[in-house]
Design a protein around this motif. Sequence first.
Motif, PDB file in Angstrom:
ATOM      1  N   HIS A 362       0.850  -1.189   0.000  1.00 30.83           N
ATOM      2  CA  HIS A 362       0.000   0.000   0.000  1.00 30.83           C
ATOM      3  C   HIS A 362       0.889   1.243   0.000  1.00 30.83           C
ATOM      4  N   GLN A 363       0.679   2.106  -0.992  1.00 30.69           N
ATOM      5  CA  GLN A 363       1.583   3.259  -1.113  1.00 30.69           C
ATOM      6  C   GLN A 363       1.444   4.242   0.047  1.00 30.69           C
ATOM      7  N   GLY A 364       0.309   4.199   0.762  1.00 32.71           N
ATOM      8  CA  GLY A 364       0.165   5.094   1.897  1.00 32.71           C
ATOM      9  C   GLY A 364       0.947   4.679   3.124  1.00 32.71           C
ATOM     10  N   VAL A 365       1.503   3.465   3.111  1.00 36.87           N
ATOM     11  CA  VAL A 365       2.177   2.939   4.304  1.00 36.87           C
ATOM     12  C   VAL A 365       3.670   2.714   4.060  1.00 36.87           C
ATOM     13  N   VAL A 366       4.154   2.989   2.849  1.00 37.55           N
ATOM     14  CA  VAL A 366       5.554   2.681   2.544  1.00 37.55           C
ATOM     15  C   VAL A 366       6.522   3.498   3.398  1.00 37.55           C
ATOM     16  N   GLY A 367       6.156   4.732   3.737  1.00 37.88           N
ATOM     17  CA  GLY A 367       7.057   5.540   4.550  1.00 37.88           C
ATOM     18  C   GLY A 367       7.244   4.977   5.949  1.00 37.88           C
ATOM     19  N   ILE A 368       6.153   4.475   6.533  1.00 33.04           N
ATOM     20  CA  ILE A 368       6.256   3.880   7.867  1.00 33.04           C
ATOM     21  C   ILE A 368       7.125   2.629   7.815  1.00 33.04           C
ATOM     22  N   LEU A 369       6.927   1.796   6.789  1.00 33.49           N
ATOM     23  CA  LEU A 369       7.729   0.578   6.675  1.00 33.49           C
ATOM     24  C   LEU A 369       9.202   0.931   6.490  1.00 33.49           C
ATOM     25  N   ALA A 370       9.489   1.936   5.684  1.00 32.50           N
ATOM     26  CA  ALA A 370      10.884   2.355   5.501  1.00 32.50           C
ATOM     27  C   ALA A 370      11.497   2.771   6.832  1.00 32.50           C
ATOM     28  N   SER A 371      10.736   3.462   7.647  1.00 29.62           N
ATOM     29  CA  SER A 371      11.231   3.876   8.963  1.00 29.62           C
ATOM     30  C   SER A 371      11.515   2.672   9.850  1.00 29.62           C
ATOM     31  N   ARG A 372      10.623   1.695   9.851  1.00 26.86           N
ATOM     32  CA  ARG A 372      10.815   0.495  10.664  1.00 26.86           C
ATOM     33  C   ARG A 372      12.073  -0.261  10.227  1.00 26.86           C
ATOM     34  N   LEU A 373      12.285  -0.387   8.920  1.00 28.16           N
ATOM     35  CA  LEU A 373      13.447  -1.118   8.420  1.00 28.16           C
ATOM     36  C   LEU A 373      14.740  -0.371   8.728  1.00 28.16           C
ATOM     37  N   ARG A 374      14.689   0.960   8.602  1.00 22.09           N
ATOM     38  CA  ARG A 374      15.869   1.759   8.952  1.00 22.09           C
ATOM     39  C   ARG A 374      16.244   1.563  10.413  1.00 22.09           C
ATOM     40  N   GLU A 375      15.242   1.566  11.286  1.00 15.73           N
ATOM     41  CA  GLU A 375      15.503   1.398  12.710  1.00 15.73           C
ATOM     42  C   GLU A 375      16.071   0.023  13.015  1.00 15.73           C
ATOM     43  N   ARG A 376      15.577  -0.979  12.331  1.00 18.06           N
ATOM     44  CA  ARG A 376      15.964  -2.348  12.646  1.00 18.06           C
ATOM     45  C   ARG A 376      17.337  -2.722  12.081  1.00 18.06           C
ATOM     46  N   PHE A 377      17.629  -2.228  10.867  1.00 15.92           N
ATOM     47  CA  PHE A 377      18.854  -2.680  10.193  1.00 15.92           C
ATOM     48  C   PHE A 377      19.914  -1.594  10.071  1.00 15.92           C
ATOM     49  N   HIS A 378      19.621  -0.376  10.528  1.00 19.47           N
ATOM     50  CA  HIS A 378      20.592   0.722  10.524  1.00 19.47           C
ATOM     51  C   HIS A 378      21.131   0.992   9.125  1.00 19.47           C
ATOM     52  N   ARG A 379      20.225   0.955   8.157  1.00 22.28           N
ATOM     53  CA  ARG A 379      20.583   1.258   6.785  1.00 22.28           C
ATOM     54  C   ARG A 379      19.522   2.159   6.170  1.00 22.28           C
ATOM     55  N   PRO A 380      19.914   2.978   5.179  1.00 25.19           N
ATOM     56  CA  PRO A 380      18.892   3.733   4.459  1.00 25.19           C
ATOM     57  C   PRO A 380      17.910   2.759   3.817  1.00 25.19           C
ATOM     58  N   ALA A 381      16.623   3.067   3.899  1.00 25.22           N
ATOM     59  CA  ALA A 381      15.604   2.171   3.361  1.00 25.22           C
ATOM     60  C   ALA A 381      14.659   2.951   2.456  1.00 25.22           C
ATOM     61  N   LEU A 382      14.408   2.392   1.274  1.00 23.51           N
ATOM     62  CA  LEU A 382      13.431   2.936   0.341  1.00 23.51           C
ATOM     63  C   LEU A 382      12.430   1.833   0.034  1.00 23.51           C
ATOM     64  N   VAL A 383      11.160   2.134   0.219  1.00 20.85           N
ATOM     65  CA  VAL A 383      10.109   1.129   0.027  1.00 20.85           C
ATOM     66  C   VAL A 383       9.137   1.650  -1.028  1.00 20.85           C
ATOM     67  N   PHE A 384       8.773   0.782  -1.974  1.00 22.42           N
ATOM     68  CA  PHE A 384       7.939   1.181  -3.107  1.00 22.42           C
ATOM     69  C   PHE A 384       6.654   0.361  -3.148  1.00 22.42           C
ATOM     70  N   ALA A 385       5.617   0.999  -3.695  1.00 17.98           N
ATOM     71  CA  ALA A 385       4.330   0.341  -3.919  1.00 17.98           C
ATOM     72  C   ALA A 385       3.794   0.810  -5.268  1.00 17.98           C
ATOM     73  N   PRO A 386       2.926   0.032  -5.883  1.00 21.35           N
ATOM     74  CA  PRO A 386       2.378   0.438  -7.178  1.00 21.35           C
ATOM     75  C   PRO A 386       1.469   1.655  -7.053  1.00 21.35           C
ATOM     76  N   ALA A 387       1.555   2.545  -8.049  1.00 24.20           N
ATOM     77  CA  ALA A 387       0.715   3.738  -8.075  1.00 24.20           C
ATOM     78  C   ALA A 387      -0.188   3.763  -9.298  1.00 24.20           C
ATOM     79  N   GLY A 388      -0.172   2.676 -10.093  1.00 25.23           N
ATOM     80  CA  GLY A 388      -1.012   2.601 -11.279  1.00 25.23           C
ATOM     81  C   GLY A 388      -0.272   3.016 -12.537  1.00 25.23           C
ATOM     82  N   ASP A 389      -0.727   2.488 -13.677  1.00 35.07           N
ATOM     83  CA  ASP A 389      -0.147   2.823 -14.989  1.00 35.07           C
ATOM     84  C   ASP A 389       1.344   2.549 -15.048  1.00 35.07           C
ATOM     85  N   GLY A 390       1.776   1.484 -14.376  1.00 37.13           N
ATOM     86  CA  GLY A 390       3.179   1.092 -14.450  1.00 37.13           C
ATOM     87  C   GLY A 390       4.122   1.957 -13.644  1.00 37.13           C
ATOM     88  N   GLU A 391       3.586   2.807 -12.771  1.00 38.45           N
ATOM     89  CA  GLU A 391       4.435   3.686 -11.965  1.00 38.45           C
ATOM     90  C   GLU A 391       4.483   3.213 -10.521  1.00 38.45           C
TER      91      GLU A 391
END
Length: 576
Positions: A362-391
């Motif tokens: 869900h594209q509305g939750v990717v930022g929260i997941l990125a924050s959780r992964l950053r906290e857990r693994f101490h690495r920059p995290a980028l999380v993506f979700a589909p936005a339609g039309d191949g984007e």
Amino acid sequence: MNPVLRQRLLPPGHAIAGVHPVLDRVLRARGVASADDLALGLDNLLPPGTLTGLDAAAEVLATAVMQGRRIVLVGDFDADGATSVALGILALRWMGAVEPGYLVPNRFEFGYGLTPPIAAIAADQGAQLLVTVDNGISSHAGVAEAHAHGMQVIVTDHHLPGPSLPAADVIVNPNLTDSRFPSKSLAGVGVIFYVMAALRQALRGAGWFERRGLAVPSLAELLDLVALGTIADVVALDRNNRILVEQGLRRIRAGRCRPGLLALLGVGGRDAERAVASDLAFAAGPRLNAAGRLEDMTVGIECLLAEDARSAAALAGRLDALNRERRAIEARMQDEALADLEARIDGDALTAALCLYDANWHQGVVGILASRLRERFHRPALVFAPAGDGELKGSGRSIPGLHLRDAIARVDSLQPGLIPRFGGHAGAAGLSLAEADFDTFSSLFTQVVADSVDPAQFRGELLTDGPLQASDLELPLAEEIRAAGPWGQGFPEPVFHNVFRVHSRRIVGERHLRLQLSPVDSPRHSVEAIAFGAVERGWDGLPETIEMAYRLDVNHWQGRKRLQLMVVDMRPLTER
């Protein structure tokens, strides 16, 4: 792997008069040099004179108000954007503007900020002056579209500007290169607060209030919204922001705040009479944000605009339901992300950056997941979700030492055209990608991070304020620390560390751990601790003697209060 524990350095200087010795070292380690620095009255607020564009914005707004022109605010779909819109609408109403309106783009249909379609909708609604709040500094096409429809545009924003600025009539942003305003950390809601204060001054100078028989409004009544937006947007709490937040919290504790904010605290199980910054961060803010993440931020704004407790409670209940739904989505996405990472780990090694995508996320939750992964693994995290039309829409969080927006800009320079849109700042950023380009971007971004970051930083670091004596593990010190806030980004709540012996432990709420402890050097001094999320971190299996990082907290229960330690990190004594 647990982060490295490191004690904050105490700068040279004299002790601060009138505070506990422990609090003295905490405050001086955060740059507080004297008791004067702790004065958080409104008379210490930075004057607006050096905020570039403020007088010009006030003049354009005052003319629009006095001529009865249609003013429409264009907001962002997060808590900072929602509080900015609510503050602007309320202030304009109080100052006699004729039916000011607002638009907040639905993230799933329009994306972020003032886009050409949003400008066209505003034109259809009869807007004559558009005011962006918490966005607009990169809205070149949207501003041009608004001008094409004959509208004036004022941009109020706090995000970092790009190489060029949109051709707005006026721009107010403390981060403009020519701005001498000392506080670069104003949230969007702080910027519009200053703009509304300047508008009030301009209208007062023009005799508007007297001619219309209007009372000159007290904008201090809106500081609860400023506090909520500032804390929820996780901007640095420099002294100016601490004043804004503290003054807002005082209004909340006195019950002199928006009914919607009181309702949000209520559904979050927080007592408004004892509200501190963390209550805004972990109770009110997430429920407000849930609307923009899953549906439309309109319900959040209307909650803040509600004029009575009954309507506010109904809207806050809807936001609470959305937040529960958001948490369930986040938990599922986190489980899937961890499974994905485990499958991709080569031996014990993780890549320098974490780039993840799943077609079902869900594209509305990717930022929260990125924050959780950053906290857990101490690495920059980028999380993506589909936005339609191949984007794809992505959101990222960074670690100290890596400016995330600049790292994405570096990828953009290495392969121009790969990233259609991006923006953000050092700690957080967002971007769009074609789905077919995800692997290419992931590889380039990971290489940019690997070239920029010392591998030692991937272990992470937890700064503490050192150990406490057993005699300091008492309720009075916890209360004094609580009162010394507001604590938050850039002015972090104190964390201490000691070696403890665990006398008992039990799992509560399936995931958390309640402990009874004593310092190893004072076995008769028993203290209670709570460790949230302990089970998933393996803390329920630690040995009897542990090293623990913790905060002092005041636990209120059934009319009584007692000391409680809030666990930040736990590890066997032998692990360093």
